[in-house]
Design a protein around this motif. Sequence first.
Motif, short mmCIF file in Angstrom:
data_model
loop_
_atom_site.label_atom_id
_atom_site.label_comp_id
_atom_site.label_asym_id
_atom_site.label_seq_id
_atom_site.Cartn_x
_atom_site.Cartn_y
_atom_site.Cartn_z
N UNK A 135 7.48 9.62 -0.79
CA UNK A 135 6.36 8.69 -0.63
C UNK A 135 6.87 7.47 0.12
N UNK A 136 6.07 7.00 1.06
CA UNK A 136 6.38 5.78 1.79
C UNK A 136 5.46 4.68 1.28
N UNK A 137 6.05 3.59 0.87
CA UNK A 137 5.27 2.44 0.39
C UNK A 137 5.39 1.35 1.45
N UNK A 138 4.24 0.89 1.93
CA UNK A 138 4.18 -0.14 2.96
C UNK A 138 3.81 -1.47 2.33
N UNK A 139 4.56 -2.47 2.66
CA UNK A 139 4.32 -3.82 2.14
C UNK A 139 3.80 -4.67 3.30
N UNK A 141 10.28 0.93 -8.80
CA UNK A 141 9.52 0.70 -10.03
C UNK A 141 8.12 1.29 -9.93
N UNK A 142 7.47 1.15 -8.77
CA UNK A 142 6.13 1.69 -8.60
C UNK A 142 6.14 3.22 -8.66
N UNK A 143 7.10 3.84 -7.98
CA UNK A 143 7.17 5.31 -7.98
C UNK A 143 7.43 5.83 -9.39
N UNK A 144 8.24 5.13 -10.16
CA UNK A 144 8.52 5.56 -11.54
C UNK A 144 7.27 5.55 -12.41
N UNK A 145 6.25 4.75 -12.05
CA UNK A 145 5.01 4.67 -12.83
C UNK A 145 3.96 5.71 -12.41
N UNK A 150 2.81 -1.08 -5.88
CA UNK A 150 4.01 -1.90 -6.09
C UNK A 150 3.66 -3.38 -6.11
N UNK A 151 4.47 -4.14 -6.78
CA UNK A 151 4.30 -5.59 -6.81
C UNK A 151 5.03 -6.18 -5.61
N UNK A 152 4.37 -7.02 -4.87
CA UNK A 152 4.98 -7.66 -3.69
C UNK A 152 6.00 -8.67 -4.20
N UNK A 153 7.27 -8.52 -3.85
CA UNK A 153 8.27 -9.48 -4.34
C UNK A 153 7.97 -10.89 -3.86
N UNK A 154 8.00 -11.83 -4.78
CA UNK A 154 7.67 -13.22 -4.46
C UNK A 154 8.52 -13.80 -3.34
N UNK A 197 0.83 -1.20 0.00
CA UNK A 197 0.00 0.00 0.00
C UNK A 197 0.86 1.25 0.00
N UNK A 198 0.67 2.12 -0.98
CA UNK A 198 1.43 3.36 -0.99
C UNK A 198 0.78 4.40 -0.08
N UNK A 199 1.62 5.18 0.55
CA UNK A 199 1.13 6.33 1.31
C UNK A 199 1.10 7.52 0.36
N UNK A 200 0.45 8.57 0.76
CA UNK A 200 0.33 9.75 -0.10
C UNK A 200 1.69 10.40 -0.34
N UNK A 201 1.85 11.00 -1.48
CA UNK A 201 3.06 11.76 -1.77
C UNK A 201 3.04 13.00 -0.90
N UNK A 202 4.17 13.30 -0.31
CA UNK A 202 4.26 14.44 0.57
C UNK A 202 5.25 15.44 0.00
N UNK A 203 4.96 16.73 0.13
CA UNK A 203 5.93 17.71 -0.34
C UNK A 203 7.16 17.69 0.55
#
Length: 105
Positions: free
Chosen positions: A96-100, A78-82, A31-35, A4-10
């Motif tokens: 941005x903080x992405x939580x897995x 990869x997720x942030x780049x998209x 993001x894709x959860x790494x297998x 789950x991505x968190x909101x982008x913060x300035x």
Amino acid sequence: SAATPAAALPATTSGNAGPAAMPRLVADASPRYPLPALNRKIEGSVEVSFTILPDGRVGAPRLVSSEPAGVFDAAALAAVARLRFEASGQSHAARRTLNFRLPSR
């Protein structure tokens, strides 16, 4: 998967003028959860800093921190780049903080 991505913060700015309004996110990317992490039941988070370019694309994504180190880094970058933001004609620093998190059963 439950990444789950968190909101982008300035990014923090100094001065009295205040930052320009952050562009609106128009295309989120989960993001894709790494297998290997999924199989080993590992959870974690990654903080990424990046620049929102004047045309709304993301540039210069950079790892700020990750826990556990190295496990989710590639998936987060990869997720942030998209991500895509509304074009503003200006560059904006963002984080941005992405939580897995493993899916609940």
